[in-house]
Design a protein around this motif. Structure first.
Motif, PDB file in Angstrom:
ATOM      1  N   ASP A 375       0.857  -1.182   0.000  1.00  0.00           N
ATOM      2  CA  ASP A 375       0.000   0.000   0.000  1.00  0.00           C
ATOM      3  C   ASP A 375       0.891   1.229   0.000  1.00  0.00           C
ATOM      4  N   ARG A 376       0.734   2.069  -1.000  1.00  0.00           N
ATOM      5  CA  ARG A 376       1.585   3.238  -1.150  1.00  0.00           C
ATOM      6  C   ARG A 376       0.848   4.516  -0.763  1.00  0.00           C
ATOM      7  N   ASN A 377       1.597   5.410  -0.181  1.00  0.00           N
ATOM      8  CA  ASN A 377       1.083   6.748   0.084  1.00  0.00           C
ATOM      9  C   ASN A 377       1.521   7.632  -1.076  1.00  0.00           C
ATOM     10  N   ILE A 378       0.671   7.754  -2.069  1.00  0.00           N
ATOM     11  CA  ILE A 378       1.028   8.476  -3.288  1.00  0.00           C
ATOM     12  C   ILE A 378       0.829   9.984  -3.071  1.00  0.00           C
ATOM     13  N   GLU A 379       1.906  10.714  -3.217  1.00  0.00           N
ATOM     14  CA  GLU A 379       1.844  12.159  -3.001  1.00  0.00           C
ATOM     15  C   GLU A 379       1.099  12.867  -4.131  1.00  0.00           C
ATOM     16  N   LYS A 380       0.615  14.026  -3.819  1.00  0.00           N
ATOM     17  CA  LYS A 380      -0.029  14.847  -4.834  1.00  0.00           C
ATOM     18  C   LYS A 380       1.051  15.459  -5.719  1.00  0.00           C
ATOM     19  N   PRO A 381       0.894  15.419  -7.047  1.00  0.00           N
ATOM     20  CA  PRO A 381       1.924  15.972  -7.942  1.00  0.00           C
ATOM     21  C   PRO A 381       2.165  17.464  -7.683  1.00  0.00           C
ATOM     22  N   SER A 382       3.413  17.875  -7.796  1.00  0.00           N
ATOM     23  CA  SER A 382       3.751  19.297  -7.664  1.00  0.00           C
ATOM     24  C   SER A 382       3.429  20.045  -8.948  1.00  0.00           C
ATOM     25  N   LEU A 383       3.478  19.311 -10.074  1.00  0.00           N
ATOM     26  CA  LEU A 383       3.187  19.916 -11.368  1.00  0.00           C
ATOM     27  C   LEU A 383       1.795  19.520 -11.841  1.00  0.00           C
ATOM     28  N   THR A 384       1.157  20.394 -12.557  1.00  0.00           N
ATOM     29  CA  THR A 384      -0.108  20.063 -13.214  1.00  0.00           C
ATOM     30  C   THR A 384       0.197  19.399 -14.554  1.00  0.00           C
ATOM     31  N   LYS A 385      -0.831  18.838 -15.181  1.00  0.00           N
ATOM     32  CA  LYS A 385      -0.652  18.243 -16.507  1.00  0.00           C
ATOM     33  C   LYS A 385      -0.102  19.275 -17.489  1.00  0.00           C
ATOM     34  N   GLU A 386      -0.643  20.477 -17.399  1.00  0.00           N
ATOM     35  CA  GLU A 386      -0.246  21.534 -18.330  1.00  0.00           C
ATOM     36  C   GLU A 386       1.222  21.918 -18.138  1.00  0.00           C
ATOM     37  N   GLU A 387       1.647  21.989 -16.881  1.00  0.00           N
ATOM     38  CA  GLU A 387       3.039  22.327 -16.601  1.00  0.00           C
ATOM     39  C   GLU A 387       3.983  21.223 -17.064  1.00  0.00           C
ATOM     40  N   ALA A 388       3.569  19.966 -16.868  1.00  0.00           N
ATOM     41  CA  ALA A 388       4.384  18.839 -17.318  1.00  0.00           C
ATOM     42  C   ALA A 388       4.437  18.788 -18.844  1.00  0.00           C
ATOM     43  N   ARG A 389       3.338  19.172 -19.481  1.00  0.00           N
ATOM     44  CA  ARG A 389       3.286  19.155 -20.950  1.00  0.00           C
ATOM     45  C   ARG A 389       4.334  20.079 -21.559  1.00  0.00           C
ATOM     46  N   LYS A 390       4.663  21.152 -20.878  1.00  0.00           N
ATOM     47  CA  LYS A 390       5.650  22.102 -21.392  1.00  0.00           C
ATOM     48  C   LYS A 390       7.059  21.513 -21.412  1.00  0.00           C
ATOM     49  N   LYS A 391       7.266  20.395 -20.707  1.00  0.00           N
ATOM     50  CA  LYS A 391       8.568  19.740 -20.677  1.00  0.00           C
ATOM     51  C   LYS A 391       8.752  18.782 -21.860  1.00  0.00           C
TER      52      LYS A 391
END
Length: 454
Positions: A375-391
């Protein structure tokens, strides 16, 4: 009355002819099954030998190369070839404990190559210690390759067949197993046990190579309890006989120490026994292999996928989704990954192989899942989809975006998974959901045999 005297002899003669024809057909079918099984095992062995040869050649090249770019390519090839060799060896009809040291050596080759590759990508050159470690691995692979070549020659000289290596004496499948490949691979195993341990820092230290599985639990199962698990997994009513294999002296060094059984289904020739491994800790089925041949294809890939998914649910594997597949030798192999909170967890991987003649499950491997599932404690992403898309490249045509957990060294990284096309080729790009770093790029190869990534 004289005419009637010929009736009984005539009937008996016809019955004798029919019996002879039937017996000949049964013998022919049996020999064909044996030939198919022999070919499968030989193909796996020859593939493993070729992968080890490629490891040796690429290690030799890496030792003389002064280019970081060239070394990254060579180290990537070494890693993939080592893992492929390990995969082929694990499918041979020997117990896991009998090739534990060999598997560890191949894992060490792959993991150390990946560690050096990461250092190169960070701009670092190879140190004298790292070159010395590579030289030790090259020596080890050369010795391994020599032993495999000797075994190859021995197989050719002795006209290796399943019939003469399986043995015909009743209740002696243990001896048959040794005669198959275990005796020769066992001698190789002794040589691999002499290979020096690598000592190096980083995510792939020997501690990580020998990490404990986290998806098993603590309860220790006896052999009889493990046999019951194996029977239940295959369907006890369908089983005629169960024969346990000897555990072997190196069982404790296996990644998942397991009991191994040969299981003969009812109304099945003894040459077509099913092999299965059940973990000592937790009593989980780690792998299962049914070597029967498949001559006809009667179901579609989609139907096979549905059968595999249903099978996993029946065995208690919930929230699994199919990702990649491969069709070969009349079967379809599917990779299923666990899904938690709408995040695909690639470290929790299960493989299921389906026969395309009748949809029977003929292969199963949950070792990766059992090593990593928790069972994992999955953190909330620091980046949004839109911010990640710019990479990602602007001209990368994206088809889908989702969150996925990918393995990288000893860590698991939460990433945005971008699937799409670039110049008519399919790729997957993983962007770290916390830092925005481009973690990995995979190319997708699709054809009539399935979907693979490289």
């Amino acid at each position: 009355m004289r005419d009637k005297r010929w009736i009984l002899p005539t009937i008996l003669s016809i019955a004798l002819v029919v019996s002879i024809v039937w017996g000949y057909n049964q013998l022919t079918d049996k020999r064909q099954l044996q030939t198919n099984l022999t070919n499968d095992y030989q193909r796996l062995f020859y593939d493993a030998k070729k992968h080890v040869e490629n490891v040796q050649v690429s290690l030799s090249k890496a030792l003389v190369s002064e280019s970081r770019e060239q070394n990254v390519l060579l180290l990537s090839q070494i890693m993939n070839e080592a893992y492929s060799a390990q995969d082929k060896l694990s499918q041979l009809p020997v117990t896991h404990s009998e090739i534990a040291k060999t598997e560890k050596f191949l894992t060490q080759v792959a993991d150390y190559s990946f560690s050096l590759m990461q250092s190169h990508l960070d701009g670092e050159e190879l140190t004298s210690k790292q070159r010395e470690a590579l030289f030790k691995l090259q020596e080890g692979s050369a010795n391994f390759n020599g032993e495999l070549s000797a075994l190859h020659d021995k197989i050719l000289e002795q006209n290796f067949t399943v019939e003469n290596t399986k043995g015909r004496q009743k209740n002696k499948l243990e001896e048959a197993n040794k005669k198959m490949f275990a005796t020769s691979l066992g001698s190789i195993e002794k040589q691999m046990g002499k290979a020096p341990e690598l000592i190096y820092d980083g995510p792939f230290s020997d501690q990580e190579l020998n990490k404990k599985p986290v998806g098993l639990g603590n309860k220790k199962f006896t052999q009889s309890e493990a046999e019951k698990v194996a029977r239940d997994f295959l369907g006890n009513k369908k089983i005629d006989k169960v024969t346990p294999f000897e555990k072997g002296q190196d069982i404790s060094t296996a990644r998942i120490p397991s009991y191994t059984f040969s299981i003969l289904p009812k109304n099945t020739p003894k040459e077509m026994a099913i092999y299965i491994g059940v973990s000592e800790a937790g009593g989980k089925v780690v792998w299962m292999a049914n070597p029967r041949g498949v001559s006809n294809v009667n179901i579609s890939a989609k139907q096979a996928e549905e059968r595999a998914a249903k099978f996993l649910k029946e065995k208690g594997y919930q929230d699994m989704e199919p990702n990649y597949s491969l069709k070969y030798d009349g079967t379809m192999l599917f990779n299923f990954a666990y899904k938690q909170d709408e995040v695909t967890i690639y470290p929790d991987l299960v493989k299921v192989k389906v026969a395309l003649d009748n949809g029977e499950i003929v292969g199963f491997d949950s070792s990766t899942y059992l090593m990593n599932h928790k069972d994992r404690n999955i953190e909330k992403p620091s980046l949004t989809k839109e911010e990640a898309r710019k990479k990602v490249r602007v001209d990368f045509d994206i088809n889908s975006i989702r969150l996925a957990m990918i393995p990288k060294g000893s860590k698991e990284l939460l990433c945005y998974e971008f699937k799409g096309k670039y110049k008519d080729s399919d790729f997957i790009i993983y962007i770290n959901a916390m830092s925005g770093k481009e973690e990995q790029i995979l190319q997708i190869i699709k054809d009539e045999n399935g979907t693979l990534t490289f």
